[in-house]
Design a protein around this motif. Sequence first.
Motif, short mmCIF file in Angstrom:
data_model
loop_
_atom_site.label_atom_id
_atom_site.label_comp_id
_atom_site.label_asym_id
_atom_site.label_seq_id
_atom_site.Cartn_x
_atom_site.Cartn_y
_atom_site.Cartn_z
N LEU A 100 0.83 -1.20 0.00
CA LEU A 100 0.00 0.00 0.00
C LEU A 100 0.86 1.26 0.00
O LEU A 100 0.54 2.24 -0.67
CB LEU A 100 -0.93 0.00 1.22
CG LEU A 100 -1.92 -1.16 1.31
CD1 LEU A 100 -2.81 -1.01 2.53
CD2 LEU A 100 -2.77 -1.25 0.04
N ALA A 101 1.98 1.21 0.74
CA ALA A 101 2.88 2.37 0.77
C ALA A 101 3.46 2.62 -0.63
O ALA A 101 3.62 3.78 -1.05
CB ALA A 101 4.01 2.12 1.77
N ARG A 102 3.75 1.55 -1.37
CA ARG A 102 4.28 1.70 -2.73
C ARG A 102 3.24 2.31 -3.66
O ARG A 102 3.57 3.14 -4.51
CB ARG A 102 4.74 0.35 -3.26
CG ARG A 102 5.42 0.44 -4.62
CD ARG A 102 6.08 -0.86 -5.01
NE ARG A 102 5.12 -1.92 -5.21
CZ ARG A 102 4.94 -2.94 -4.41
NH1 ARG A 102 5.68 -3.04 -3.31
NH2 ARG A 102 4.05 -3.88 -4.67
N LEU A 103 1.97 1.93 -3.47
CA LEU A 103 0.91 2.51 -4.30
C LEU A 103 0.76 4.00 -4.03
O LEU A 103 0.55 4.79 -4.96
CB LEU A 103 -0.41 1.78 -4.04
CG LEU A 103 -0.47 0.32 -4.47
CD1 LEU A 103 -1.83 -0.28 -4.13
CD2 LEU A 103 -0.19 0.16 -5.96
N ILE A 104 0.85 4.38 -2.77
CA ILE A 104 0.77 5.81 -2.43
C ILE A 104 1.92 6.57 -3.08
O ILE A 104 1.74 7.66 -3.64
CB ILE A 104 0.78 6.00 -0.90
CG1 ILE A 104 -0.50 5.43 -0.29
CG2 ILE A 104 0.94 7.47 -0.53
CD1 ILE A 104 -0.50 5.41 1.22
N THR A 105 3.10 5.98 -3.04
CA THR A 105 4.27 6.62 -3.66
C THR A 105 4.07 6.78 -5.15
O THR A 105 4.44 7.80 -5.75
CB THR A 105 5.53 5.80 -3.37
OG1 THR A 105 5.72 5.72 -1.95
CG2 THR A 105 6.76 6.43 -4.01
N ARG A 106 3.49 5.77 -5.80
CA ARG A 106 3.24 5.86 -7.24
C ARG A 106 2.28 7.00 -7.56
O ARG A 106 2.46 7.72 -8.54
CB ARG A 106 2.66 4.54 -7.75
CG ARG A 106 3.65 3.40 -7.83
CD ARG A 106 3.01 2.22 -8.52
NE ARG A 106 3.92 1.11 -8.67
CZ ARG A 106 3.62 -0.02 -9.31
NH1 ARG A 106 2.43 -0.15 -9.86
NH2 ARG A 106 4.50 -0.99 -9.42
N LEU A 107 1.26 7.15 -6.73
CA LEU A 107 0.29 8.23 -6.97
C LEU A 107 0.92 9.59 -6.76
O LEU A 107 0.75 10.51 -7.58
CB LEU A 107 -0.92 8.05 -6.04
CG LEU A 107 -1.79 6.81 -6.29
CD1 LEU A 107 -2.84 6.68 -5.19
CD2 LEU A 107 -2.45 6.87 -7.65
N ALA B 185 -1.48 14.86 -4.33
CA ALA B 185 -1.15 15.18 -2.95
C ALA B 185 -1.20 13.92 -2.10
O ALA B 185 -2.00 13.01 -2.35
CB ALA B 185 -2.12 16.22 -2.40
N GLU B 186 -0.34 13.87 -1.09
CA GLU B 186 -0.24 12.65 -0.30
C GLU B 186 -1.56 12.31 0.38
O GLU B 186 -1.96 11.14 0.41
CB GLU B 186 0.87 12.77 0.74
CG GLU B 186 1.05 11.48 1.53
CD GLU B 186 2.22 11.54 2.49
OE1 GLU B 186 2.30 10.67 3.39
OE2 GLU B 186 3.05 12.46 2.35
N ASP B 187 -2.23 13.29 0.95
CA ASP B 187 -3.51 13.00 1.61
C ASP B 187 -4.52 12.43 0.62
O ASP B 187 -5.27 11.50 0.95
CB ASP B 187 -4.07 14.28 2.24
CG ASP B 187 -3.27 14.71 3.46
OD1 ASP B 187 -2.49 13.87 3.98
OD2 ASP B 187 -3.39 15.87 3.90
N ALA B 188 -4.55 12.97 -0.59
CA ALA B 188 -5.46 12.47 -1.61
C ALA B 188 -5.08 11.05 -2.02
O ALA B 188 -5.94 10.18 -2.21
CB ALA B 188 -5.46 13.39 -2.83
N ALA B 189 -3.76 10.80 -2.15
CA ALA B 189 -3.29 9.47 -2.52
C ALA B 189 -3.66 8.44 -1.45
O ALA B 189 -4.09 7.33 -1.75
CB ALA B 189 -1.78 9.50 -2.73
N ARG B 190 -3.48 8.82 -0.18
CA ARG B 190 -3.84 7.91 0.91
C ARG B 190 -5.34 7.61 0.89
O ARG B 190 -5.76 6.47 1.12
CB ARG B 190 -3.43 8.53 2.25
CG ARG B 190 -1.92 8.59 2.47
CD ARG B 190 -1.59 9.38 3.75
NE ARG B 190 -2.20 8.76 4.91
CZ ARG B 190 -1.65 7.76 5.60
NH1 ARG B 190 -0.47 7.28 5.24
NH2 ARG B 190 -2.25 7.25 6.66
N ALA B 191 -6.14 8.63 0.65
CA ALA B 191 -7.59 8.43 0.59
C ALA B 191 -7.97 7.50 -0.55
O ALA B 191 -8.84 6.62 -0.41
CB ALA B 191 -8.30 9.77 0.44
N ILE B 192 -7.32 7.65 -1.70
CA ILE B 192 -7.57 6.79 -2.86
C ILE B 192 -7.23 5.34 -2.53
O ILE B 192 -8.00 4.42 -2.79
CB ILE B 192 -6.76 7.27 -4.08
CG1 ILE B 192 -7.33 8.57 -4.65
CG2 ILE B 192 -6.71 6.20 -5.17
CD1 ILE B 192 -8.61 8.41 -5.42
#
Length: 235
Positions: free
Chosen positions: A68-75, A81-88
């Motif tokens: 999941l952390a890798r997916l956030i990094t890809r986004l 934005a990190e908050d938006a990526a985490r929400a996604i």
Amino acid sequence: MGADDYRFYKDLRVRVVDMARREINAKTDITFDYEEIKEGRKVAALRFRIAKNPRAGIPDPLRDDPHLARLITRLTAHGMAEDAARAIVQAHEPELVEWATSTLAHKLKAKEKIENPAGWLRKAIEEDWRPQPTLFSQEQAQARENERQAERERLDHDVKTAEGRKVDAAREKAAIMEFIDGLPEGEREALEQGFRKYLAETVPAIIAKRFTGGKTWSVDPVIRAKSIIYLQIIV
């Protein structure tokens, strides 16, 4: 270096530093920010501000799960934005996010013009742009599933049938031997002689030789089947 080259390397440097900032701030016990130090219109240096990460000791399922952390990094690498990526990532299945980021990477590599990669990713994920199977492929998939189900049912039936045959064979053996062992010795010998003659008339000699009295009444499946018929005839 021309103005265009300068802008290119400046944008590249900013992207690299921003990516490092997101990674470090999200995954380590420190955070950092920076500001550009200019000489005239040109950036001569970067001033970094480093601080302890207040979230370092707080459990975070998205950060602590490597996938999941890798997916956030890809986004975030595509400007989200990190908050938006985490929400996604939190709201959608990982396979969908994986597909969207991989598809976008292929499009960008193929020089396809996408002005807002982060916006493209958001819509692709929220609207699930993955190719949907055609009606024909759905029917094929259903047919294959039906075949697999039929095969599972056939195997299950075969197993149950084999188990049932084992139980029936055990009952037959027990019944035959109970009857044979219950006979007086003279009657048992006479019965064996008669059964040998019956075998000689009904089965090949190589099979008939398997019968030697005692447990051989029931051990061999062919002899056992013949003994059941013979005992029904004479009893």
